[in-house]
Design a protein around this motif. Sequence first.
Motif, mmCIF file in Angstrom:
data_model
loop_
_atom_site.group_PDB
_atom_site.id
_atom_site.type_symbol
_atom_site.label_atom_id
_atom_site.label_comp_id
_atom_site.label_asym_id
_atom_site.label_seq_id
_atom_site.Cartn_x
_atom_site.Cartn_y
_atom_site.Cartn_z
ATOM 1 N N GLN A 1 -2.769 4.312 -4.359
ATOM 2 C CA GLN A 1 -2.389 5.678 -5.087
ATOM 3 C C GLN A 1 -0.736 5.649 -5.580
ATOM 4 O OE1 GLN A 1 -2.773 8.362 -1.894
ATOM 5 N NE2 GLN A 1 -4.954 9.009 -2.585
ATOM 6 N N LEU A 2 -0.058 4.960 -4.797
ATOM 7 C CA LEU A 2 1.265 4.657 -5.111
ATOM 8 C C LEU A 2 1.397 3.600 -6.381
ATOM 9 C CD1 LEU A 2 3.165 4.437 -1.823
ATOM 10 C CD2 LEU A 2 3.426 6.350 -3.545
ATOM 11 N N ASP B 1 -3.300 16.397 6.191
ATOM 12 C CA ASP B 1 -1.998 16.642 5.378
ATOM 13 C C ASP B 1 -0.922 15.806 5.733
ATOM 14 O OD1 ASP B 1 -3.425 18.788 3.978
ATOM 15 O OD2 ASP B 1 -2.290 20.422 4.632
ATOM 16 N N PHE B 2 -0.966 15.280 7.012
ATOM 17 C CA PHE B 2 0.093 14.497 7.544
ATOM 18 C C PHE B 2 0.245 13.211 6.907
ATOM 19 C CE2 PHE B 2 0.970 10.675 10.381
ATOM 20 C CZ PHE B 2 2.207 11.096 10.222
ATOM 21 N N TYR B 3 -1.069 12.849 6.129
ATOM 22 C CA TYR B 3 -0.845 11.413 5.361
ATOM 23 C C TYR B 3 -0.229 11.450 4.106
ATOM 24 C CZ TYR B 3 -2.958 9.167 9.442
ATOM 25 O OH TYR B 3 -2.991 8.747 10.750
ATOM 26 N N ALA B 4 -0.535 12.858 3.628
ATOM 27 C CA ALA B 4 -0.200 13.029 2.058
ATOM 28 C C ALA B 4 1.093 13.759 1.905
ATOM 29 C CB ALA B 4 -1.417 14.201 1.464
ATOM 30 N N LYS C 1 -6.521 1.935 6.901
ATOM 31 C CA LYS C 1 -7.079 2.651 5.826
ATOM 32 C C LYS C 1 -6.342 3.578 5.182
ATOM 33 C CE LYS C 1 -10.937 4.950 7.042
ATOM 34 N NZ LYS C 1 -12.037 5.296 7.475
ATOM 35 N N TYR C 2 -5.532 4.306 5.650
ATOM 36 C CA TYR C 2 -4.772 5.345 4.891
ATOM 37 C C TYR C 2 -3.787 4.668 4.255
ATOM 38 C CZ TYR C 2 -6.726 9.847 6.836
ATOM 39 O OH TYR C 2 -7.591 10.841 7.074
ATOM 40 N N LYS D 1 0.034 5.403 -9.502
ATOM 41 C CA LYS D 1 1.097 6.268 -9.862
ATOM 42 C C LYS D 1 2.309 5.793 -10.261
ATOM 43 C CE LYS D 1 1.994 11.020 -9.701
ATOM 44 N NZ LYS D 1 0.993 11.962 -10.246
ATOM 45 N N SER D 2 2.758 4.705 -9.948
ATOM 46 C CA SER D 2 3.655 3.859 -10.372
ATOM 47 C C SER D 2 3.426 3.154 -11.981
ATOM 48 C CB SER D 2 4.058 2.493 -9.668
ATOM 49 O OG SER D 2 4.874 1.821 -10.197
ATOM 50 N N ILE D 3 2.141 3.043 -12.091
ATOM 51 C CA ILE D 3 1.541 2.429 -13.574
ATOM 52 C C ILE D 3 1.913 3.655 -14.537
ATOM 53 C CG2 ILE D 3 -0.079 1.488 -14.813
ATOM 54 C CD1 ILE D 3 -0.874 -0.020 -12.442
#
Length: 535
Positions: free
Chosen positions: A254-255, A118-121, A246-247, A258-260
């Motif tokens: 993902q960003l 959860d830390f990375y998300a 990797k994260y 999401k931006s697109i």
Amino acid sequence: MKYELPDLDKFERIVFKKKNTLDLLSIFSLKLMDAKQVALLLGTNKTYFQFLPPDKWDRGILHKFNGKGFGGVILKYFGNSIARYKGVSPVRLYKDTQFGEKKDNDGIISFVLRKHKDFYAKGIKILVFDTNWNGMIEDENSSDASVLSYDGHVFKAMPDLKINNAIVRQFKAKNFMSAYIPDYGAIVFNTIDEKILEKTGECIIHEKELKRRLNILISAIEMASLAHIGLVRGRQAAHIIWRKEKYLRKTAQQLKKKSIQLNAQKGYLRAVGAVNERQLNMEPVNVIDGVYAFIDMVGSVTIRKKFAPREYFYILNLCHQIAANNANKYLCRLDNFIGDAVFLETAAPFDEEGVASFMGPNERLMLMAFTLASIFNEIHLLKTGRHEMDKTGKVKKLIDKADTDINFRAGMEMGEALIGPLGSRKRKIVTAIGKTVNVASRLESCGIKEGIHTSERIMAILKDACITRDTRTIWQIICQLDNMKDLDKTANLDFFACYKKVFGLKKNIIIQRTDVSYKEFSKDITYWIKCIPDT
């Protein structure tokens, strides 16, 4: 509440210079939360190695302690031995069932270590709870507790979380707090400042002060965890860096995705009339070079009687969706659906940031003409059973069954109009009103099906118009169309030549009309532009 907090800036200056970074975190956190005791847990497995990938952890080892007074000194030097002797360390993350299956263990610490991903998300979360001694059953290993989760912004209740009774009893905790330390383990607090957790009902009395301290703690944990990783050498260091890389790569992808998606959604919402807060609160303005158009069904009063209400709305909604999609495609705006009609516009107040600085009135006219023609062509595909939104050809079947046809006509004009928020106190839209808008509506009303009806002035502008690199918006859109891939990107394109090629039109597509009138509206000369090719 007045309480002198430790200096986070000073902590940042020294934590990256010292080797005992986690000891510094322990001392800093103890003072920050005015806690009785604080302990660090190492996430590991049966090897007891440090810096293992968190997904390989199966236990947490209580191995660094700090506290107030004589008891704190005892814990600092003998805490490890006491914790092992009392059976509260290691803290197991999982337990085996009688069927040999692995199940999550109860307890705050095991929960924090298990939720490392959860830390990375979501960033660092802190769990806080008040111990309910009366609710603790002597022979039970775990009990329900009032647990709150804090993510740096808000508190959320976690009603399904249980506490480990053995740890609470051993340290006689009046309250308890724990947070994840990235790539290391966790930090736990026994009995932080009780006043800061006082409640009135379900409300924390000193919530603002509590949040302030927890936000400082989150920052300190992030700094200390990075500084601690800096002490790693060799292969372990490479593994940790690779895990983080990797994260980061995954997050970046993902960003980007999401931006697109957000930009596409933003463009579509703008196209169908959505406005932002700035536009909704804007002062009404007089825009001199906006382009306005209406597209409406011909003979709708008669046609709608030939369909069941459900069927008619099905057809009309698809046609409206086609209008919205093409407004988005050509960067125009669908102002409103007015029954069978659609009101379209392109004007500076509705542009994306930066667009208005280079889009001139001629380009706006060309974009609107392409929007309307594209709507006509897609509705034609819908009527003939060839549109992708109606793959079963339901619209064609309904039209054939009713033994009728559905046609639209459009009117387009450019000029001065007032634009601003309009409506009641509770419901407003941002729209355009004025003579130019009225003329566009009247041109539509006295137009001819499957074409754009416009004025002599607008026709003169379009005949001289060219699509070039200077008309950047329409140039980029046209270059992406499938039937324009062989476009000479160095040439200036005559508007009507390009228009014909895009929509497969031949010969003369312009008809001059004279003595056109509708109610109080009349024009000596107008022009009709063909939109759909002959079959």
